[in-house]
Design a protein around this motif. Structure first.
Motif, short mmCIF file in Angstrom:
data_model
loop_
_atom_site.label_atom_id
_atom_site.label_comp_id
_atom_site.label_asym_id
_atom_site.label_seq_id
_atom_site.Cartn_x
_atom_site.Cartn_y
_atom_site.Cartn_z
N HIS A 9 13.31 -0.37 4.74
CA HIS A 9 13.37 -0.74 3.32
C HIS A 9 11.97 -0.85 2.72
O HIS A 9 11.76 -0.46 1.57
CB HIS A 9 14.13 -2.05 3.14
N LEU A 10 11.02 -1.35 3.50
CA LEU A 10 9.65 -1.44 3.00
C LEU A 10 9.08 -0.05 2.73
O LEU A 10 8.39 0.17 1.73
CB LEU A 10 8.76 -2.19 4.00
N ALA A 12 10.79 2.58 1.97
CA ALA A 12 11.51 3.14 0.82
C ALA A 12 10.93 2.61 -0.49
O ALA A 12 11.06 3.26 -1.52
CB ALA A 12 12.99 2.79 0.91
N MET A 13 10.29 1.46 -0.44
CA MET A 13 9.67 0.88 -1.63
C MET A 13 8.21 1.31 -1.74
O MET A 13 7.37 0.59 -2.24
CB MET A 13 9.74 -0.65 -1.55
N SER A 14 7.91 2.50 -1.28
CA SER A 14 6.52 2.96 -1.22
C SER A 14 5.86 3.11 -2.58
O SER A 14 4.65 3.25 -2.67
CB SER A 14 6.43 4.28 -0.45
N ASN A 16 5.60 0.76 -4.58
CA ASN A 16 4.91 -0.51 -4.74
C ASN A 16 3.64 -0.47 -3.88
O ASN A 16 3.69 -0.21 -2.69
CB ASN A 16 5.83 -1.66 -4.28
N ALA A 19 3.65 -2.65 -0.77
CA ALA A 19 4.51 -2.14 0.30
C ALA A 19 3.78 -1.11 1.15
O ALA A 19 4.00 -1.00 2.35
CB ALA A 19 5.78 -1.53 -0.27
N GLN A 20 2.88 -0.35 0.54
CA GLN A 20 2.12 0.66 1.28
C GLN A 20 1.13 0.02 2.24
O GLN A 20 0.71 0.66 3.19
CB GLN A 20 1.37 1.56 0.30
N THR A 64 17.26 -5.87 2.85
CA THR A 64 16.69 -5.59 1.53
C THR A 64 16.06 -6.83 0.93
O THR A 64 14.96 -6.78 0.38
CB THR A 64 17.78 -5.05 0.58
N GLU A 68 12.07 -7.34 -0.01
CA GLU A 68 11.62 -7.75 -1.34
C GLU A 68 10.76 -9.02 -1.25
O GLU A 68 9.78 -9.16 -1.97
CB GLU A 68 12.81 -7.98 -2.26
N ILE A 71 7.24 -8.08 -0.02
CA ILE A 71 6.46 -7.43 -1.06
C ILE A 71 6.00 -8.42 -2.12
O ILE A 71 4.89 -8.33 -2.62
CB ILE A 71 7.27 -6.29 -1.70
N SER A 72 6.85 -9.39 -2.45
CA SER A 72 6.51 -10.31 -3.52
C SER A 72 5.72 -11.52 -3.05
O SER A 72 5.36 -12.37 -3.85
CB SER A 72 7.80 -10.79 -4.20
#
Length: 86
Positions: A9-10, A12-14, A16, A19-20, A64, A68, A71-72
């Motif tokens: 999932h991380l 997939a949120m590339s 952001n 997240a990278q 998921t 999130e 990332i946050s």
């Protein structure tokens, strides 16, 4: 729930930027205390920072929701022991 699902999932949120920068992510098995809800400990590292970050989350969080949260995340205060100078 596995660490692989969260890491997927991380990735997939590339889009952001944060997240990278995630290098690794570990998720513990659910822990049950004698009081309150059960929880998991999530620990992750960034590519260019040797310190890991940790956070407790409710055990029922999905991969998921954990991604999130990672990332946050905003790091809290860091307390360092001051050394005495002679």
């Amino acid at each position: 729930m596995t660490e692989d699902a969260v890491f997927t999932h991380l990735q997939a949120m590339s889009a952001n930027l944060h997240a990278q920068q995630i290098h690794s992510c570990k998720v513990s098995a659910p822990q049950q205390l004698p009081w309150g809800r059960s929880y998991r400990v999530v620990e992750w590292t960034l590519k260019h920072d040797p310190e890991s970050r940790r956070r407790a989350v409710p055990a029922e969080y999905t991969a998921t929701e954990i991604a999130e949260l990672v990332i946050s995340h905003v790091p809290g205060r860091r307390f360092c022991q001051q050394t005495e100078q002679a």
